[in-house]
Scaffold this motif. Structure first.
Motif, short mmCIF file in Angstrom:
data_model
loop_
_atom_site.label_atom_id
_atom_site.label_comp_id
_atom_site.label_asym_id
_atom_site.label_seq_id
_atom_site.Cartn_x
_atom_site.Cartn_y
_atom_site.Cartn_z
N ILE A 17 0.87 -1.19 0.00
CA ILE A 17 0.00 0.00 0.00
C ILE A 17 0.91 1.23 0.00
O ILE A 17 1.72 1.40 0.91
CB ILE A 17 -0.94 0.00 1.23
N VAL A 18 0.79 2.04 -1.05
CA VAL A 18 1.60 3.26 -1.14
C VAL A 18 0.70 4.44 -0.77
O VAL A 18 -0.33 4.67 -1.40
CB VAL A 18 2.17 3.44 -2.57
N LEU A 19 1.08 5.16 0.26
CA LEU A 19 0.26 6.29 0.71
C LEU A 19 0.70 7.59 0.03
O LEU A 19 1.85 7.99 0.15
CB LEU A 19 0.36 6.47 2.23
N ALA A 20 -0.25 8.20 -0.68
CA ALA A 20 0.10 9.42 -1.40
C ALA A 20 -1.03 10.44 -1.34
O ALA A 20 -1.14 11.32 -2.18
CB ALA A 20 0.42 9.08 -2.85
N PHE A 35 -6.18 1.47 -7.40
CA PHE A 35 -6.32 2.81 -6.82
C PHE A 35 -7.35 2.80 -5.71
O PHE A 35 -8.29 2.01 -5.73
CB PHE A 35 -6.78 3.81 -7.89
N CYS A 36 -7.17 3.71 -4.82
CA CYS A 36 -8.11 3.84 -3.73
C CYS A 36 -8.10 5.32 -3.34
O CYS A 36 -7.02 5.91 -3.22
CB CYS A 36 -7.58 2.93 -2.63
N VAL A 37 -9.28 5.90 -3.21
CA VAL A 37 -9.32 7.35 -2.92
C VAL A 37 -9.67 7.59 -1.46
O VAL A 37 -10.68 7.07 -0.97
CB VAL A 37 -10.33 8.06 -3.85
N GLN A 38 -8.83 8.34 -0.80
CA GLN A 38 -9.13 8.74 0.59
C GLN A 38 -9.72 10.15 0.50
O GLN A 38 -9.00 11.10 0.15
CB GLN A 38 -7.83 8.74 1.40
N ASN A 39 -11.01 10.27 0.77
CA ASN A 39 -11.67 11.55 0.54
C ASN A 39 -11.25 12.65 1.50
O ASN A 39 -11.09 13.80 1.12
CB ASN A 39 -13.18 11.37 0.59
N GLN A 40 -11.09 12.25 2.77
CA GLN A 40 -10.64 13.25 3.76
C GLN A 40 -9.33 12.77 4.34
O GLN A 40 -9.19 11.60 4.67
CB GLN A 40 -11.66 13.33 4.90
N GLN A 41 -8.38 13.67 4.45
CA GLN A 41 -7.05 13.29 4.91
C GLN A 41 -7.03 13.27 6.44
O GLN A 41 -6.67 14.24 7.08
CB GLN A 41 -6.00 14.25 4.33
N LYS A 42 -7.40 12.10 6.96
CA LYS A 42 -7.53 12.01 8.42
C LYS A 42 -6.35 11.30 9.07
O LYS A 42 -6.40 10.92 10.22
CB LYS A 42 -8.84 11.28 8.76
N THR A 87 -2.50 8.70 8.50
CA THR A 87 -1.93 7.54 7.79
C THR A 87 -2.70 6.25 8.08
O THR A 87 -2.84 5.40 7.20
CB THR A 87 -0.44 7.39 8.13
N ALA A 88 -3.21 6.10 9.32
CA ALA A 88 -3.96 4.88 9.63
C ALA A 88 -5.28 4.88 8.86
O ALA A 88 -5.73 3.85 8.36
CB ALA A 88 -4.22 4.79 11.12
N ASP A 89 -5.88 6.05 8.75
CA ASP A 89 -7.13 6.16 7.99
C ASP A 89 -6.91 5.84 6.51
O ASP A 89 -7.74 5.17 5.88
CB ASP A 89 -7.70 7.58 8.14
N ALA A 90 -5.75 6.27 5.99
CA ALA A 90 -5.43 5.99 4.58
C ALA A 90 -5.28 4.48 4.36
O ALA A 90 -5.83 3.92 3.39
CB ALA A 90 -4.14 6.71 4.18
N VAL A 91 -4.60 3.80 5.29
CA VAL A 91 -4.42 2.35 5.15
C VAL A 91 -5.77 1.65 5.31
O VAL A 91 -6.11 0.72 4.56
CB VAL A 91 -3.39 1.82 6.18
N LYS A 92 -6.57 2.14 6.27
CA LYS A 92 -7.90 1.54 6.49
C LYS A 92 -8.76 1.66 5.22
O LYS A 92 -9.44 0.72 4.83
CB LYS A 92 -8.59 2.24 7.67
N THR A 93 -8.68 2.80 4.55
CA THR A 93 -9.44 3.01 3.31
C THR A 93 -9.08 1.93 2.29
O THR A 93 -9.96 1.37 1.62
CB THR A 93 -9.13 4.41 2.71
N ASN A 127 -6.82 -4.84 13.74
CA ASN A 127 -6.48 -3.78 14.70
C ASN A 127 -6.53 -2.36 14.17
O ASN A 127 -6.53 -1.41 14.96
CB ASN A 127 -5.09 -4.05 15.28
N ILE A 128 -6.56 -2.21 12.84
CA ILE A 128 -6.52 -0.84 12.28
C ILE A 128 -7.70 -0.01 12.79
O ILE A 128 -7.59 1.20 12.99
CB ILE A 128 -6.45 -0.88 10.74
N ARG A 129 -8.82 -0.70 13.06
CA ARG A 129 -10.02 0.00 13.54
C ARG A 129 -9.85 0.52 14.97
O ARG A 129 -10.61 1.36 15.43
CB ARG A 129 -11.22 -0.94 13.48
N LEU A 130 -8.86 -0.01 15.67
CA LEU A 130 -8.68 0.39 17.08
C LEU A 130 -7.87 1.69 17.22
O LEU A 130 -7.76 2.24 18.31
CB LEU A 130 -7.97 -0.72 17.86
#
Ligand code: UD1
Ligand code: MG
Length: 450
Positions: free
Chosen positions: A20-23, A86-93, A95-101, A201-204
């Motif tokens: 997963i590449v976070l950008a 591709f995966c779109v993270q709508n709100q930049q909340k 790095t954990a939120d980006a991986v969860k998305t 665990n990402i949800r925690l």
């Protein structure tokens, strides 16, 4: 046979990896209109550096997390990188939120492990990722962090906290209290997880912190509380430099240049002042090449063997063949090919042209949209007038021509082989072979009036 295939299949599944590449981050500290990961290192976007490295890891499926502003580059990225998810993270909340998305979109479904890489860490090497993956697999870890030890006190990275030599937590810089100020091992941002525990665990991860963000790094503490097996793999600091500001970008570019210079010096390229020579990600240089101080290589430059480049030359999209001499002060750009043994001297600009073998272009010329065939000599100050105010036109000069000094070659124009153009001539008609051309104008000589 069946046993062999089943065995192979199980092995393949166990080895398979989601990357997963976070950008998607805002990149607000860059203070720039360009999305952070598109800023360039060695004339190549940071994101491409990271994706190229991700693609070099075998048996992996790659998912790129982007934000809305990057959506307009999706088609281009799809063409450049086959099978990129591709995966779109709508709100930049965070790095954990980006991986969860990415996980919610099932982007690590078909694998056992997940490697998370940040798009703002462009110098990371394939070798380092593979070594960390090896440690992760051989030690049957549930989480492995790639760490690094800066050579001076750093205040821009998350810090690794140990208890009895065991990694127990990563504390973000913004959350560091004074009593933790002795922590010096840093988080590169790159982590490897067993999917089972990552997905559980990402949800925690909560956002109860100073930035109100969901930190991926909080998973270390969460994994530790559950007694999962955690370790870190330390790599060199320079490789994991992260870019959050223009100062960081300059640092990373600097590091990239150092690497390139060492690479070419080790290949036998002679540089009289290497620190003043700037390379692009794709610069190619052959053997027995000398580069004098202050030379810039933009993208797509290929220099073959036995070439001599004098000071203050600027080139992009150029192919230079053997035994050519260039400069000082030459600008060569936008698709130029220079054949063997040619000589380009000072203050010469060449654009979108083909220069044949043994052509001499020694001083003060502009050659645009042209073909100059072998053994021709272009005098000082000769220029092609390639633009008529509406469109660009071609000039073709045959072999063995002599173009006198200060001539204006008004394109479209063909000067056939063996012709001679007198100094100062404005040529606006095609010239047949072996022709001498000059304009007759009287030279007036008078006595000065007293
Ligand atoms: C992060 C790490 C820090 C580490 C450093 C290394 C966290 C919480 N912190 O900090 O421990 O030392 O990297 O460089 O992870 N991103 C998204 N969506 C978001 C937020 C960020 O996709 O909502 C992406 C960014 O585009 C970037 C990456 O994640 O590529 C890291 O984000 P960034 O904000 O740069 O984190 P750092 O503060 O550098
Ligand atoms: Mg960062």
């Amino acid at each position: 046979m069946l046993y062999y295939y089943i065995n192979f299949y199980i092995k393949f599944i166990l080895m398979s990896l989601s990357i997963i590449v976070l950008a998607a981050g805002k990149g607000s500290r860059m203070l720039s209109k360009t999305p952070k990961v598109l800023h360039e290192v060695g004339n190549y976007p940071m994101l491409f550096h990271v994706l190229d490295t991700a693609y070099s890891i075998k048996k992996s499926k790659i998912c790129l997390v982007i934000s809305n502003p990057l959506l307009k580059f999706k088609e281009f990225l799809k063409k450049k990188y086959k099978n990129l998810n591709f995966c779109v993270q709508n709100q930049q909340k965070g790095t954990a939120d980006a991986v969860k998305t990415a996980i919610i979109k099932n982007k690590n479904k078909s694998s056992v492990n997940t490697l998370v890489i940040y798009g703002d860490t462009p110098l990371i090497k394939k070798r380092t990722l593979n070594n960390a993956l090896k440690k992760f697999r051989e030690n049957n870890l549930d989480l492995c962090v790639i760490s690094m030890m800066p050579n001076k006190k750093e205040n821009s990275y998350g810090k690794l906290k140990f208890s009895k030599k065991k990694l127990v937590e990563i504390i973000e810089q913004s959350e560091l209290k004074n009593n933790n100020s002795d922590l010096d091992m840093c988080n590169s941002g790159i982590m490897i997880f067993k999917n089972k525990y990552l997905n559980e665990n990402i949800r925690l991860v909560k956002n109860k912190n100073n930035k109100k963000e969901f930190y991926l790094t909080d998973l270390v503490k969460i994994f530790n509380k559950k007694n999962l097996s955690i370790d870190h793999y330390t790599c060199c600091y320079e490789e994991t430099l992260g870019v959050n500001s223009m100062i960081d970008l300059a640092l990373v570019n600097d590091e990239f240049q150092k690497e390139k210079r060492n690479y070419f010096l080790n290949k036998g390229v002679c540089m009289l002042a290497p620190d003043t020579v700037y390379f692009s990600f794709d610069t190619k240089i052959g053997s027995n090449v000398t580069i004098e101080p202050n030379v810039f290589f933009g993208p797509s430059v290929e220099i073959k063997n036995d070439v001599y480049i004098k000071s203050f030359c600027y080139m992009d999209n150029v192919k230079v063949h053997d035994f050519v001499t260039i400069g000082p002060f030459a600008r060569i750009r936008d698709g130029v090919q220079i054949e063997k043994e040619s000589k380009l001297g000072n203050f010469v600009e060449i654009k979108k042209s083909k220069i044949g073998k043994n052509v001499k272009l020694s001083h003060l010329s502009y050659i645009g949209d042209s073909v100059i065939n072998e053994n021709s000599n272009i005098g000082a100050g000769a220029i092609t007038c390639n633009y008529d105010g509406v469109k660009k036109n071609k000039t073709i000069i045959g072999q063995d021509c002599f173009i006198g000094s200060n001539t204006s070659l008004v394109a479209p124009l063909k000067i056939k082989k063996g012709s001679i153009i007198g100094a100062g001539t404005v040529v606006n008609q095609d010239i047949p072979i072996e022709t001498v051309v000059y304009r007759k104008s009287e030279l007036i000589k008078k006595h000065k009036k007293k």
